[in-house]
Design a protein around this motif. Structure first.
Motif, PDB file in Angstrom:
ATOM      1  N   THR A 174     -63.151  35.850 -46.701  1.00 46.06           N
ATOM      2  CA  THR A 174     -62.370  34.951 -47.030  1.00 46.06           C
ATOM      3  C   THR A 174     -60.885  35.510 -47.355  1.00 46.06           C
ATOM      4  O   THR A 174     -60.386  36.334 -47.902  1.00 46.06           O
ATOM      5  N   GLN A 175     -59.810  34.648 -47.505  1.00 45.62           N
ATOM      6  CA  GLN A 175     -57.898  34.634 -48.034  1.00 45.62           C
ATOM      7  C   GLN A 175     -58.062  35.803 -49.313  1.00 45.62           C
ATOM      8  O   GLN A 175     -57.817  36.019 -49.443  1.00 45.62           O
ATOM      9  N   THR A 176     -59.140  35.507 -50.533  1.00 45.20           N
ATOM     10  CA  THR A 176     -59.155  36.567 -51.658  1.00 45.20           C
ATOM     11  C   THR A 176     -60.383  38.107 -51.898  1.00 45.20           C
ATOM     12  O   THR A 176     -60.323  38.328 -52.362  1.00 45.20           O
ATOM     13  N   GLY A 177     -61.218  37.611 -50.864  1.00 50.20           N
ATOM     14  CA  GLY A 177     -62.111  39.246 -50.509  1.00 50.20           C
ATOM     15  C   GLY A 177     -63.330  38.505 -49.539  1.00 50.20           C
ATOM     16  O   GLY A 177     -62.668  38.299 -48.997  1.00 50.20           O
TER      17      GLY A 177
ATOM     18  N   VAL B 152     -66.100  41.387 -53.583  1.00 44.66           N
ATOM     19  CA  VAL B 152     -67.069  39.919 -53.776  1.00 44.66           C
ATOM     20  C   VAL B 152     -66.734  39.648 -54.232  1.00 44.66           C
ATOM     21  O   VAL B 152     -66.415  39.184 -55.895  1.00 44.66           O
ATOM     22  N   THR B 153     -65.908  38.322 -54.091  1.00 49.46           N
ATOM     23  CA  THR B 153     -64.939  37.150 -55.074  1.00 49.46           C
ATOM     24  C   THR B 153     -66.082  35.560 -54.832  1.00 49.46           C
ATOM     25  O   THR B 153     -65.421  35.044 -56.109  1.00 49.46           O
ATOM     26  N   SER B 154     -67.043  35.395 -54.339  1.00 40.72           N
ATOM     27  CA  SER B 154     -66.941  34.472 -54.367  1.00 40.72           C
ATOM     28  C   SER B 154     -68.599  34.394 -53.685  1.00 40.72           C
ATOM     29  O   SER B 154     -69.387  35.545 -53.155  1.00 40.72           O
TER      30      SER B 154
ATOM     31  N   ASP C 259     -64.925  40.595 -60.261  1.00 40.97           N
ATOM     32  CA  ASP C 259     -64.413  39.978 -59.450  1.00 40.97           C
ATOM     33  C   ASP C 259     -64.023  38.497 -58.823  1.00 40.97           C
ATOM     34  O   ASP C 259     -63.853  38.164 -57.848  1.00 40.97           O
ATOM     35  N   VAL C 260     -65.910  38.666 -58.884  1.00 40.35           N
ATOM     36  CA  VAL C 260     -66.397  37.039 -58.182  1.00 40.35           C
ATOM     37  C   VAL C 260     -65.560  35.742 -59.415  1.00 40.35           C
ATOM     38  O   VAL C 260     -66.092  35.411 -60.769  1.00 40.35           O
ATOM     39  N   SER C 261     -64.750  34.952 -58.091  1.00 40.78           N
ATOM     40  CA  SER C 261     -64.249  34.324 -59.333  1.00 40.78           C
ATOM     41  C   SER C 261     -64.553  32.889 -58.681  1.00 40.78           C
ATOM     42  O   SER C 261     -64.394  31.396 -59.231  1.00 40.78           O
ATOM     43  N   TYR C 262     -66.285  32.207 -57.812  1.00 40.32           N
ATOM     44  CA  TYR C 262     -66.265  31.124 -57.735  1.00 40.32           C
ATOM     45  C   TYR C 262     -68.001  31.183 -57.561  1.00 40.32           C
ATOM     46  O   TYR C 262     -68.475  32.017 -56.750  1.00 40.32           O
ATOM     47  N   VAL C 263     -69.393  30.857 -58.347  1.00 41.80           N
ATOM     48  CA  VAL C 263     -70.267  30.619 -57.698  1.00 41.80           C
ATOM     49  C   VAL C 263     -70.268  28.948 -57.867  1.00 41.80           C
ATOM     50  O   VAL C 263     -70.432  28.975 -58.322  1.00 41.80           O
ATOM     51  N   ASP C 264     -70.964  28.938 -56.184  1.00 39.30           N
ATOM     52  CA  ASP C 264     -71.536  27.640 -56.398  1.00 39.30           C
ATOM     53  C   ASP C 264     -73.222  27.282 -57.229  1.00 39.30           C
ATOM     54  O   ASP C 264     -74.252  27.549 -57.349  1.00 39.30           O
TER      55      ASP C 264
ATOM     56  N   ASN D 277     -65.159  41.831 -68.098  1.00 42.01           N
ATOM     57  CA  ASN D 277     -63.922  41.733 -67.123  1.00 42.01           C
ATOM     58  C   ASN D 277     -63.977  40.666 -66.577  1.00 42.01           C
ATOM     59  O   ASN D 277     -62.887  40.343 -66.226  1.00 42.01           O
ATOM     60  N   ASN D 278     -64.996  39.672 -66.536  1.00 39.99           N
ATOM     61  CA  ASN D 278     -64.613  38.751 -65.519  1.00 39.99           C
ATOM     62  C   ASN D 278     -64.367  37.863 -66.106  1.00 39.99           C
ATOM     63  O   ASN D 278     -64.336  36.769 -67.510  1.00 39.99           O
ATOM     64  N   PRO D 279     -62.888  36.833 -65.622  1.00 36.15           N
ATOM     65  CA  PRO D 279     -61.490  36.337 -66.483  1.00 36.15           C
ATOM     66  C   PRO D 279     -62.338  34.745 -66.270  1.00 36.15           C
ATOM     67  O   PRO D 279     -62.120  34.218 -66.504  1.00 36.15           O
ATOM     68  N   ASN D 280     -63.422  34.288 -65.015  1.00 34.80           N
ATOM     69  CA  ASN D 280     -63.903  32.928 -64.862  1.00 34.80           C
ATOM     70  C   ASN D 280     -65.382  32.828 -65.257  1.00 34.80           C
ATOM     71  O   ASN D 280     -65.505  31.811 -66.084  1.00 34.80           O
TER      72      ASN D 280
END
Length: 407
Positions: free
Chosen positions: A81-84, A130-132, A152-157, A175-178
């Motif tokens: 993806t664009q982020t990872g 892995v970012t999603s 670094d995971v920013s989205y989990v469906d 350390n995950n900000p999301n």
């Protein structure tokens, strides 16, 4: 002797007539063509048969080899993806019980080890984050007990861990900000949305509080009301307190949970689609109003939660489709006047017949008058449960202008 005429066409479509005696029809040889092989053995027939069989065996073996290699290679599937990288699919080897979702991973097999439970290791490429996590990435997995989500995971469906029957806990890198977790349950970082209470979280709690016992096949033995300390077991394992900061119950959050009682905070605004879908034991839905922050999902007492009352909380606005479907242990439902939307089949199959009597949620109590409800609340098809009535399906009654039952 009678003769039979056979017509043969040339390339120029001009017929040629051959006079062939009838008793020679199966042995007659046309000049330039091989003689018929009727009732005659082929030369080296046995050898050819063996060679053919060997070719088939080799072909099948090669096919099986490459099929296995393909399965092994596809244990992890990713999409850039664009982020990872997105974890799009995980196909368990059958023995992976702990899954890290942080870097792109692959399986390396030891060909010299025939034991499929130990003949592999997971290799990570730490240059690929892995970012999603895609929807249904772990769909219906029956082996993973723990999922660890990287920083670094920013989205989990919301449907990523759908029907993961063995999943007991989800841990998030601090350390995950999301995202974050509270005692193995997944939340957004602000703790305003509870995203996933794992299907087998009760086993995690049973082990944590000392109730876990297993039979000879490794299956956990569920305590019964006749067992000593059963009431305390219900409080420690089968009761869940949604923290006071939560405003949204996520899609599929509690699906198939082994849970008898849930406490919802006053301040909860949304119960998403399938939020409490098919929880056979769920008999009690309580709400609480507190002046102090509640962060622990472990239940201790009503007094620790402040003011406790039955059914859905004041301030709730949205009840998604199938939000409480197939929960036949429920017997009471009250909808506060703050609700503006009820999705289709929101309370489907929470009523049933037993010995010709209705059981479960036999009526729905609504705070608004009928005119107010019709003017304010948008409802989906069959939002009320139905039951068999003569040759038809009949929806249960709605009691408008109702007062909430005492707790």
């Amino acid at each position: 002797m009678s003769k039979k005429k056979i017509k043969v066409k040339t390339a120029a479509e001009e017929p040629i007539h051959l006079d062939i005696p009838e008793d020679e029809i199966w042995t007659y040889r046309v000049e330039g063509l091989a003689a018929p092989h009727i009732n005659k053995p082929y030369k080296h027939y046995g050898l050819k048969k063996v060679i053919f069989a060997l070719v088939i065996i080799v072909a099948v073996s090669i096919s099986c080899y490459f099929s296995v290699r393909t399965v092994q290679k596809d244990t992890f599937e990713y999409k850039q993806t664009q982020t990872g990288y997105e974890l799009s699919k995980f196909s368990n080897t059958g023995y992976i019980t702990e899954l890290d979702i942080d870097y792109v991973a692959s399986i390396e097999y030891d060909r010299n080890n025939p034991d499929t439970s130990t003949n592999y290791k997971i290799i990570k490429d730490e240059s690929k984050k892995v970012t999603s996590v895609r929807q249904y990435a772990l769909n219906c997995d029956e082996n993973v007990k723990t999922v660890k989500i990287g920083a670094d995971v920013s989205y989990v469906d919301p449907k990523a861990f759908y029907s993961c029957w063995a999943l007991r806990q989800i841990e998030v890198d601090e350390n995950n900000p999301n995202y974050c977790d509270i005692d193995g349950v997944l939340y957004n970082k602000e703790k305003t949305e509870i995203i996933c209470r794992p299907c087998d979280h009760d086993t995690y709690l049973a082990e944590k509080y000392g109730y876990a016992k297993y039979d000879n096949n490794g299956y956990r033995i569920e305590p019964t009301p006749e067992d000593e300390n059963y009431e305390q077991y219900v409080k420690d394992v089968l009761t869940f307190v949604v923290p006071s900061s939560v405003e949204t119950i996520g899609q599929l959050c509690f699906n198939y949970a082994n849970m008898k009682t849930v406490y919802l905070p006053e301040g909860l605004k949304t119960i998403e689609t399938l939020g409490f879908f098919e929880i056979p034991l769920l008999a009690n839905v309580y709400s609480y109003k507190t002046e102090t922050e509640v962060t622990d999902s472990h239940f201790t007492s009503d007094e620790a939660l402040g003011k406790v009352y039955t059914s859905l909380p004041e301030g709730l606005e949205y009840i998604g489709s199938d939000a409480f479907s197939y929960n036949q242990a429920l017997t009471y439902m009250f909808i506060p006047d703050s609700v503006t939307y009820i999705g289709h089949h929101a309370f489907w199959d929470t009523v049933y017949k037993e010995n010709k009597e209705l059981r479960g949620v036999t009526q729905i109590n609504v705070a608004l008058s009928e005119d107010e409800f019709d003017g304010k609340v948008k409802t989906g098809n069959s939002w009320r449960p139905q039951y068999d009535y003569m040759l038809f399906k009949k929806s249960i009654d709605v009691v408008y202008g109702a007062e909430r039952a005492a707790g």
